[in-house]
Design a protein around this motif. Sequence first.
Motif, PDB file in Angstrom:
ATOM      1  N   VAL A   1       0.599  -0.766  -8.426  1.00 38.38           N
ATOM      2  CA  VAL A   1       1.629  -0.153  -7.930  1.00 38.38           C
ATOM      3  C   VAL A   1       1.703  -0.083  -6.417  1.00 38.38           C
ATOM      4  CG1 VAL A   1       2.061   1.961  -6.840  1.00 38.38           C
ATOM      5  CG2 VAL A   1       0.494   2.146  -8.993  1.00 38.38           C
ATOM      6  N   ALA A   2       0.593  -0.854  -5.896  1.00 38.86           N
ATOM      7  CA  ALA A   2       1.563  -1.274  -4.113  1.00 38.86           C
ATOM      8  C   ALA A   2       2.453  -2.416  -3.979  1.00 38.86           C
ATOM      9  CB  ALA A   2      -0.272  -1.103  -3.171  1.00 38.86           C
ATOM     10  N   ARG A   3       2.072  -3.031  -5.271  1.00 38.20           N
ATOM     11  CA  ARG A   3       2.595  -4.296  -5.258  1.00 38.20           C
ATOM     12  C   ARG A   3       3.915  -3.966  -5.371  1.00 38.20           C
ATOM     13  NH1 ARG A   3      -0.259  -8.152  -8.641  1.00 38.20           N
ATOM     14  NH2 ARG A   3      -2.263  -9.454  -6.524  1.00 38.20           N
ATOM     15  N   ALA A   4       4.037  -3.095  -6.609  1.00 38.25           N
ATOM     16  CA  ALA A   4       5.838  -2.653  -7.657  1.00 38.25           C
ATOM     17  C   ALA A   4       6.279  -2.200  -5.974  1.00 38.25           C
ATOM     18  CB  ALA A   4       5.406  -1.891  -8.695  1.00 38.25           C
ATOM     19  N   VAL A   5       5.606  -0.931  -5.204  1.00 35.51           N
ATOM     20  CA  VAL A   5       6.430  -0.022  -3.685  1.00 35.51           C
ATOM     21  C   VAL A   5       6.958  -1.093  -2.973  1.00 35.51           C
ATOM     22  CG1 VAL A   5       5.552   1.004  -1.929  1.00 35.51           C
ATOM     23  CG2 VAL A   5       4.573   1.685  -4.600  1.00 35.51           C
ATOM     24  N   PHE A   6       6.470  -2.311  -2.657  1.00 36.53           N
ATOM     25  CA  PHE A   6       6.544  -3.274  -1.854  1.00 36.53           C
ATOM     26  C   PHE A   6       7.431  -4.498  -1.697  1.00 36.53           C
ATOM     27  CE2 PHE A   6       2.878  -2.912   1.715  1.00 36.53           C
ATOM     28  CZ  PHE A   6       3.463  -2.320   2.475  1.00 36.53           C
TER      29      PHE A   6
END
Length: 167
Positions: free
Chosen positions: A88-93
Amino acid sequence: MKTKNAPKDVISEPSADLTALPAPVRAIRDKILAALEKNDVEALRIPIDWNEVRPLFAKSGTFRAGTDPIEILKVLSFDKKGSETIAVARAVFAQPYVRIVRGPVTLYEWPAFARRPTPPADEDEACARWACVRFADLPRSNAEGRPRPTRIAIAADGVWHYFWSED
């Protein structure tokens, strides 16, 4: 809770221009992304500890996992190991960001669509947006009836403020 005299947020148009970010914001973002590349939630301890204060992971502060930030991130992850947190953090960034000015504080928040909702341009963009939503948040929606994407905010001085999916 907002008070009558609370400053109103001024939110920029979405931007994908990473060169426009202040150097401290780019530095902590790069440190977070480097940790995510290790595919081990424990690697996030470095950017978390780099902060003066711990980023907030939820608006409510009670976690059965205790106070260890990595244990909190594991509890919030569907698999309880942190794999969902990393994805999720990768997708957000990977999404555009907005600049939020709140009184004397300037934040840079990903993903932009959380604050500046627009319809996705195509099916690929819609899928990329859904990747920003934790599994636990799929059945819940925000005040506008949309899914609750996870958001990451970093202040202009490079302090990582939050990583949460709360409205």
